[in-house]
Design a protein around this motif. Structure first.
Motif, PDB file in Angstrom:
ATOM      1  N   GLY A 577       0.788  -1.229   0.000  1.00 41.14           N
ATOM      2  CA  GLY A 577       0.000   0.000   0.000  1.00 41.14           C
ATOM      3  C   GLY A 577       0.821   1.282   0.000  1.00 41.14           C
ATOM      4  O   GLY A 577       0.272   2.379   0.087  1.00 41.14           O
ATOM      5  N   PHE A 578       2.128   1.170  -0.096  1.00 37.23           N
ATOM      6  CA  PHE A 578       2.961   2.372  -0.165  1.00 37.23           C
ATOM      7  C   PHE A 578       2.917   2.939  -1.585  1.00 37.23           C
ATOM      8  O   PHE A 578       2.787   2.191  -2.553  1.00 37.23           O
ATOM      9  CB  PHE A 578       4.422   2.042   0.186  1.00 37.23           C
ATOM     10  CG  PHE A 578       4.668   1.808   1.659  1.00 37.23           C
ATOM     11  CD1 PHE A 578       5.332   2.761   2.419  1.00 37.23           C
ATOM     12  CD2 PHE A 578       4.240   0.641   2.278  1.00 37.23           C
ATOM     13  CE1 PHE A 578       5.576   2.550   3.773  1.00 37.23           C
ATOM     14  CE2 PHE A 578       4.473   0.416   3.619  1.00 37.23           C
ATOM     15  CZ  PHE A 578       5.135   1.373   4.377  1.00 37.23           C
ATOM     16  N   THR A 579       3.024   4.254  -1.680  1.00 36.27           N
ATOM     17  CA  THR A 579       3.113   4.885  -2.999  1.00 36.27           C
ATOM     18  C   THR A 579       4.497   5.516  -3.147  1.00 36.27           C
ATOM     19  O   THR A 579       5.148   5.861  -2.159  1.00 36.27           O
ATOM     20  CB  THR A 579       2.035   5.962  -3.185  1.00 36.27           C
ATOM     21  OG1 THR A 579       2.121   6.872  -2.084  1.00 36.27           O
ATOM     22  CG2 THR A 579       0.652   5.364  -3.225  1.00 36.27           C
ATOM     23  N   ASP A 580       4.896   5.699  -4.394  1.00 39.26           N
ATOM     24  CA  ASP A 580       6.249   6.186  -4.654  1.00 39.26           C
ATOM     25  C   ASP A 580       6.333   7.695  -4.484  1.00 39.26           C
ATOM     26  O   ASP A 580       5.533   8.437  -5.057  1.00 39.26           O
ATOM     27  CB  ASP A 580       6.668   5.848  -6.094  1.00 39.26           C
ATOM     28  CG  ASP A 580       6.764   4.351  -6.313  1.00 39.26           C
ATOM     29  OD1 ASP A 580       6.568   3.594  -5.346  1.00 39.26           O
ATOM     30  OD2 ASP A 580       7.056   3.950  -7.452  1.00 39.26           O
ATOM     31  N   SER A 582       9.666  10.758  -4.526  1.00 45.18           N
ATOM     32  CA  SER A 582      10.858  10.869  -5.364  1.00 45.18           C
ATOM     33  C   SER A 582      12.048  10.137  -4.718  1.00 45.18           C
ATOM     34  O   SER A 582      12.879   9.569  -5.416  1.00 45.18           O
ATOM     35  CB  SER A 582      11.209  12.327  -5.608  1.00 45.18           C
ATOM     36  OG  SER A 582      11.518  12.960  -4.375  1.00 45.18           O
ATOM     37  N   LEU A 583      12.097  10.123  -3.370  1.00 49.34           N
ATOM     38  CA  LEU A 583      13.226   9.474  -2.690  1.00 49.34           C
ATOM     39  C   LEU A 583      12.782   8.351  -1.755  1.00 49.34           C
ATOM     40  O   LEU A 583      13.581   7.496  -1.391  1.00 49.34           O
ATOM     41  CB  LEU A 583      14.012  10.498  -1.869  1.00 49.34           C
ATOM     42  CG  LEU A 583      14.704  11.612  -2.650  1.00 49.34           C
ATOM     43  CD1 LEU A 583      15.350  12.605  -1.694  1.00 49.34           C
ATOM     44  CD2 LEU A 583      15.754  11.044  -3.598  1.00 49.34           C
ATOM     45  N   TYR A 584      11.535   8.405  -1.319  1.00 44.34           N
ATOM     46  CA  TYR A 584      11.031   7.433  -0.341  1.00 44.34           C
ATOM     47  C   TYR A 584       9.704   6.888  -0.862  1.00 44.34           C
ATOM     48  O   TYR A 584       9.121   7.421  -1.802  1.00 44.34           O
ATOM     49  CB  TYR A 584      10.812   8.109   1.025  1.00 44.34           C
ATOM     50  CG  TYR A 584      12.082   8.722   1.569  1.00 44.34           C
ATOM     51  CD1 TYR A 584      12.937   7.991   2.388  1.00 44.34           C
ATOM     52  CD2 TYR A 584      12.441  10.034   1.235  1.00 44.34           C
ATOM     53  CE1 TYR A 584      14.116   8.538   2.866  1.00 44.34           C
ATOM     54  CE2 TYR A 584      13.621  10.595   1.709  1.00 44.34           C
ATOM     55  CZ  TYR A 584      14.448   9.844   2.527  1.00 44.34           C
ATOM     56  OH  TYR A 584      15.623  10.386   2.988  1.00 44.34           O
ATOM     57  N   GLN A 585       9.223   5.839  -0.231  1.00 48.46           N
ATOM     58  CA  GLN A 585       7.858   5.373  -0.476  1.00 48.46           C
ATOM     59  C   GLN A 585       7.056   5.647   0.792  1.00 48.46           C
ATOM     60  O   GLN A 585       7.594   5.556   1.909  1.00 48.46           O
ATOM     61  CB  GLN A 585       7.859   3.893  -0.826  1.00 48.46           C
ATOM     62  CG  GLN A 585       8.451   3.627  -2.203  1.00 48.46           C
ATOM     63  CD  GLN A 585       8.433   2.141  -2.561  1.00 48.46           C
ATOM     64  OE1 GLN A 585       9.220   1.365  -2.013  1.00 48.46           O
ATOM     65  NE2 GLN A 585       7.555   1.749  -3.464  1.00 48.46           N
ATOM     66  N   LEU A 586       5.782   5.977   0.622  1.00 41.57           N
ATOM     67  CA  LEU A 586       4.996   6.466   1.763  1.00 41.57           C
ATOM     68  C   LEU A 586       3.613   5.851   1.817  1.00 41.57           C
ATOM     69  O   LEU A 586       3.046   5.469   0.791  1.00 41.57           O
ATOM     70  CB  LEU A 586       4.849   7.993   1.657  1.00 41.57           C
ATOM     71  CG  LEU A 586       6.165   8.751   1.712  1.00 41.57           C
ATOM     72  CD1 LEU A 586       6.375   9.530   0.438  1.00 41.57           C
ATOM     73  CD2 LEU A 586       6.203   9.644   2.930  1.00 41.57           C
ATOM     74  N   THR A 587       3.085   5.798   3.050  1.00 39.13           N
ATOM     75  CA  THR A 587       1.697   5.409   3.223  1.00 39.13           C
ATOM     76  C   THR A 587       1.139   6.181   4.416  1.00 39.13           C
ATOM     77  O   THR A 587       1.883   6.635   5.286  1.00 39.13           O
ATOM     78  CB  THR A 587       1.572   3.880   3.459  1.00 39.13           C
ATOM     79  OG1 THR A 587       0.204   3.518   3.480  1.00 39.13           O
ATOM     80  CG2 THR A 587       2.193   3.458   4.782  1.00 39.13           C
ATOM     81  N   ASP A 588      -0.169   6.341   4.437  1.00 43.71           N
ATOM     82  CA  ASP A 588      -0.785   6.978   5.609  1.00 43.71           C
ATOM     83  C   ASP A 588      -0.840   5.970   6.749  1.00 43.71           C
ATOM     84  O   ASP A 588      -0.982   4.766   6.531  1.00 43.71           O
ATOM     85  CB  ASP A 588      -2.204   7.450   5.268  1.00 43.71           C
ATOM     86  CG  ASP A 588      -2.178   8.598   4.266  1.00 43.71           C
ATOM     87  OD1 ASP A 588      -1.160   9.321   4.221  1.00 43.71           O
ATOM     88  OD2 ASP A 588      -3.165   8.751   3.532  1.00 43.71           O
ATOM     89  N   THR A 589      -0.756   6.488   7.962  1.00 42.27           N
ATOM     90  CA  THR A 589      -0.821   5.565   9.091  1.00 42.27           C
ATOM     91  C   THR A 589      -2.263   5.383   9.538  1.00 42.27           C
ATOM     92  O   THR A 589      -2.576   4.663  10.420  1.00 42.27           O
ATOM     93  CB  THR A 589       0.011   6.076  10.281  1.00 42.27           C
ATOM     94  OG1 THR A 589      -0.481   7.358  10.667  1.00 42.27           O
ATOM     95  CG2 THR A 589       1.472   6.178   9.903  1.00 42.27           C
TER      96      THR A 589
END
Ligand code: SF4
Length: 589
Positions: A577-580, A582-589
């Motif tokens: 469920g992470f999205t790309d 530019s440097l990291y991948q992220l998801t809401d908590t």
């Protein structure tokens, strides 16, 4: 693969005099274990330099007569030479590559000056020999190492790229981009069954012809290494860089994207540098290159010792580097030296305890290096004047044992001694298995090492249902760290996750309000991607660790969870469920 390139690496006939009796002994008297084999190999050193590698001994068996001459069948002989699958038991196959010789900003008195090598390496070290054989070409080094692993039966689908050599941050940015891109090209090609080595093998190849030897006793703060290597680079390349050693960010990023789905994926990329080379621009550059771990030369936490050894930076520089690297989410592997010029055993142990206990440091991994004197290091001068002496073996063992006993459960003590061959060591310990000897010393006193390496389960299958999830918290200069670990009832470590909960403004827009996963590691013999088995890697432990981290981040008030993913793990995080970014991948908590 053509015969010409094989000969470029190693010609058994040229070494028949030493190789034949070694092969005969192994065939006649099978070594009982890896150590016995090592003893045999050391009895027959390669003429001129170093020891025979396993692949060279097998090549010798084949070329010098095989079963007809030596008695043992090829199958039996190769089985005797096959190392136990130690390297890949932690779940990932390490591929070490060296940058080419290049000037280093350091003037460290203990550092070797082998002008055929990148600074601080000796051409007799096993990894250095491989790099030299491949003319420091990143593609050739990576591809040929993968081939060797594959031939020895190791999986190659998940690879940690470890880039070594001098001070990475001092190499020109265009060389850095090109070097990493060519490593990725090799991973991508190898995974697809493509061998582009013949086309790649055009790099200048003069380093091993360089006969100049640097005498450490004649040095006094001047970098003869830089002068000789700089002159040679200009002769080879017309400047410090060869015109072909460059590429654009776009080209690198295209190679990285291809690697996301490649057969040999980069699941970790490590670079090594000095504390005073670490600033925000450098950290961003490393991240853009795809790095996930930085090896940092701390060496001492005593300013007087750093100055005596001409390190050129102080302890404060190491504090700043740790803070910056941790804020950007890097895994930090510190190098710490013992027995430096001006050091004492008590000071070394105190420094080590500060390194693992002071919130300003607390590295994730450590390499512990007792000083080994080599003839090309300026330290020879101090040895001859009596200003520096190696600790006795007994004293050193006490220091290493005290360090090992002090390493907490959140740190991995990955290495205890450099890989110098004993004939290169003018003074200093020749005990190659110092960690094991120190662990035995501790055991005699009823103390067990507790670091990650002592507790990791390695290749054993585990019952995922009976695992316990433990959480350890510790403070750092940038916030709080949580070390989440799946452990067995027998106190073995099966997998872990490092979560940073930052306490200050994010250093990068992408990390605003985000907690940061710095590492996820699940042990188990490294299975092929898509493989099935009872390995912990296939029991969903990684996913459970990430879910747990997200819950902790949410409770701590972080709206988002970021991960410093390696190029080859991006797809796995997208599945979670992470999205790309530019440097990291992220998801809401
Ligand atoms: S910075 Fe590292 S590579 Fe450079 S001289 Fe010092 S120890 Fe050697």
């Amino acid at each position: 693969m053509g015969a010409t390139r094989r000969q470029l690496w190693f010609d058994p006939d040229a070494h028949a005099r030493e190789l034949a009796p070694l092969v005969a002994e192994i065939a006649a008297d099978p070594p009982s274990d890896a150590r016995a084999l090592d003893r045999m190999v050391r009895r027959y050193p390669k003429r001129g330099r170093g020891l025979f590698r396993k692949s060279e001994i097998i090549a010798g068996y084949r070329a010098l007569g095989g079963a007809a001459r030596f008695g043992a069948s090829e199958r039996d002989f190769v089985a005797r030479m096959r190392p136990r699958p130690v390297r890949t038991l932690s779940g990932v196959t390490p591929v070490t590559v060296l940058t080419k010789p290049y000037p280093c900003p350091g003037r460290c008195v203990f550092c070797p000056n082998d002008v055929r090598m990148p600074k601080s390496y000796l051409s007799d070290e096993p990894g250095a020999q491989r790099a030299e054989d491949n003319r420091f070409d990143p593609y050739l080094q990576t591809w040929n190492r993968l081939r060797a692993y594959h031939e020895m039966g190791h999986p190659t689908s998940k690879v940690e790229l470890i880039v070594l050599g001098g001070t990475w941050s001092h190499y020109p940015e265009s060389y850095q981009r090109w070097f990493v891109k060519r490593c990725f090209d090799a991973l991508n090609d190898f995974g697809a069954g493509v061998d582009a080595c013949p086309a790649a093998g055009k790099a200048p190849a003069r380093w091993n012809e360089l006969a100049t030897r640097v005498e450490g006793r004649s040095l006094d703060g001047e970098s003869v290494y830089n002068r000789i290597v700089g002159r040679e680079l200009r002769a080879i390349a017309g400047g410090l860089l060869h015109v072909s050693e460059a590429c654009s960010w776009d080209e690198l990023e295209a190679a990285q994207r291809r690697n996301e789905r490649a057969g040999a994926r980069c699941v970790g990329l490590s670079l090594e540098t000095r504390p005073d080379e670490v600033d925000a621009a450098e950290v961003l550059r490393m991240r853009r290159l795809g790095a996930t771990k930085v090896q940092l030369g701390v060496q001492s936490l005593d300013d007087a010792v750093l100055a005596a050894n001409r390190r050129g930076h102080d302890v404060a520089a190491a504090r700043r580097a740790f803070a910056l690297l941790r804020r950007f989410g890097f895994k930090i592997q510190a190098h710490y030296m013992l027995n430096l010029l001006g050091a004492t055993p008590e000071g070394d142990v105190a420094g080590f305890r500060a390194l693992v206990g002071d919130p300003d440091f607390r590295p994730d991994e450590l390499k512990l290096y007792p000083t080994l004197l080599v003839e090309s290091a300026e330290l020879v001068r101090h040895f001859e004047s009596g200003a520096w002496r190696p600790y006795t073996d007994e004293k050193l063992l006490e220091v290493v044992s005290a360090c090992l006993a002090s390493a907490p459960e959140t740190v991995r003590l990955s290495r205890v001694i450099r890989d110098f061959s004993s004939h290169d060591i003018v003074a200093g310990t020749r005990t190659a298995n110092l960690r094991e000897v120190a662990a035995r010393r501790l055991a005699e006193r009823g103390v067990s090492a507790r670091d990650i390496r002592a507790r990791e389960i390695r290749g054993e299958a585990v019952d995922a249902v009976r695992l316990v999830l433990r959480e350890r918290a510790y403070a750092t200069s940038t916030g709080e760290e949580r070390f989440l670990a799946f452990e067995t009832a027998e106190d073995r470590l099966v997998g872990f996750l490092r979560l940073s909960l930052p306490d200050a403004a994010a250093p990068h827009a992408e990390l605003e309000r985000a907690a940061l996963i710095r590492e996820v590691h699940v042990y188990g013999a490294s299975l092929e991607v898509g493989g099935r088995g009872a390995s912990p890697q296939h029991a969903g432990l990684g996913r459970r660790l990430v879910e747990h981290a997200a819950a902790i981040a949410r409770r701590a008030g972080h709206a988002r969870l970021a991960v410093i993913s390696a190029v080859g793990t991006r797809a796995w995080y997208r599945n979670l469920g992470f999205t790309d970014g530019s440097l990291y991948q992220l998801t809401d908590t």
